[in-house]
Design a protein around this motif. Structure first.
Motif, PDB file in Angstrom:
ATOM      1  N   PRO A 136      -1.404  10.115   3.600  1.00  0.00           N
ATOM      2  CA  PRO A 136      -1.295   8.672   3.356  1.00  0.00           C
ATOM      3  C   PRO A 136      -2.422   7.882   4.026  1.00  0.00           C
ATOM      4  CG  PRO A 136       0.364   9.369   4.936  1.00  0.00           C
ATOM      5  CD  PRO A 136      -0.303  10.620   4.440  1.00  0.00           C
ATOM      6  N   ALA A 137      -3.561   7.851   3.362  1.00  0.00           N
ATOM      7  CA  ALA A 137      -4.774   7.261   3.952  1.00  0.00           C
ATOM      8  C   ALA A 137      -4.600   5.787   4.293  1.00  0.00           C
ATOM      9  CB  ALA A 137      -5.947   7.450   2.992  1.00  0.00           C
ATOM     10  N   TYR A 138      -3.856   5.049   3.458  1.00  0.00           N
ATOM     11  CA  TYR A 138      -3.698   3.613   3.704  1.00  0.00           C
ATOM     12  C   TYR A 138      -2.720   3.315   4.838  1.00  0.00           C
ATOM     13  CZ  TYR A 138      -6.228   2.643  -0.613  1.00  0.00           C
ATOM     14  OH  TYR A 138      -7.193   2.563  -1.574  1.00  0.00           O
ATOM     15  N   LEU A 139      -2.073   4.357   5.360  1.00  0.00           N
ATOM     16  CA  LEU A 139      -1.080   4.159   6.417  1.00  0.00           C
ATOM     17  C   LEU A 139      -1.540   4.723   7.757  1.00  0.00           C
ATOM     18  CD1 LEU A 139       2.123   5.089   4.364  1.00  0.00           C
ATOM     19  CD2 LEU A 139       1.009   2.863   4.593  1.00  0.00           C
ATOM     20  N   MET A 140      -2.817   5.007   7.869  1.00  0.00           N
ATOM     21  CA  MET A 140      -3.351   5.597   9.094  1.00  0.00           C
ATOM     22  C   MET A 140      -3.358   4.617  10.271  1.00  0.00           C
ATOM     23  SD  MET A 140      -4.252   8.799   8.542  1.00  0.00           S
ATOM     24  CE  MET A 140      -5.494   9.215   9.765  1.00  0.00           C
TER      25      MET A 140
END
Length: 237
Positions: free
Chosen positions: A197-201
């Motif tokens: 989940p790249a946008y939740l890093m």
């Protein structure tokens, strides 16, 4: 990106192939000898076409925005032009590739027709694009484009100038099937791929929620249509 989130990412995804890697492997596996390849929407530094340039007789990167060839493979030629009018002659290429571009195309049928025109019969169009039914794409589609640069900068740290309007008109299986049948392509493969989940890093807790969701949709084939990416392999009839 926090150190804890980085550790969680390494723990859960350290051995899992990123969709970018799977996409590149698909390209390499289908490259013919003496290949002539165009990267449609290659990006400023043209990373993908630069990676495969040594295996090609002709490697071309095309984009509508400014390019930075000094950071790319010197054997790559560059075109700055609209992808609906690339300017190459008919049936001159063995393969056209495109990564993270189709979601930004307002009239994808124009792009598909142009790509079909410049491909040789039997040539491949291979692309990787976000899936409309992924939660990140749904939020992106619901939020007006004018807010995207700020959100991407906050969640990914990406430069606001490197964010483009998103339309998601070639980002479902049905969309791709309709576009392919209407522009002279045969579908060889449509594969849904998961990703960390790249946008939740930005936060460990929400990253873990995103990881649990990704594991669920990747475990059950009936939920494949919810995975983050679509890998499409089309062949010119």
């Amino acid at each position: 990106m926090g150190s804890l989130t980085s550790k969680l990412n390494k723990r859960f995804y350290g051995k899992k192939s990123h969709p970018y890697k799977i996409y590149l492997e698909e390209i390499v596996n289908r490259l013919p000898n003496g290949a002539k390849v165009l990267d449609a929407g290659c990006g400023h530094d043209a990373p993908v076409i630069s990676d495969i340039a040594a295996a090609c007789d002709i490697a071309v990167g095309a984009d509508i925005t400014y390019l930075n060839p000094c950071n790319a493979n010197p054997s790559v030629k560059f075109i700055i032009n609209d992808l609906s009018a690339i300017g190459l002659c008919d049936a001159c290429l063995d393969m056209v590739i495109s990564r993270s571009v189709m979601e930004h195309i307002k009239t994808p049928e124009d792009i598909f027709n142009e790509i079909n025109r410049i491909l040789k019969p039997g040539g491949y169009f291979i692309f990787l694009t976000p899936n409309l039914y992924d939660y990140a794409s749904i939020f992106s589609k619901l939020i007006p484009n004018r807010f995207h640069p700020l959100i991407v900068k906050m969640t990914e740290g990406r430069n606001e100038d490197d964010t483009f309007p998103a339309y998601y008109k070639a980002n479902t299986r049905r969309d791709i099937q309709d576009l392919a049948s209407g522009t002279g392509f045969e579908i060889k493969e449509i594969e849904f791929l998961g990703q960390y989940p790249a946008y939740l890093m930005f936060n460990p807790f929400v990253f873990l929620i995103g990881t649990a969701y990704d594991r669920m949709v990747c475990r059950f084939n009936c939920l494949a249509f919810l995975r983050g990416w679509i890998l499409g392999v089309l062949q010119k009839l």
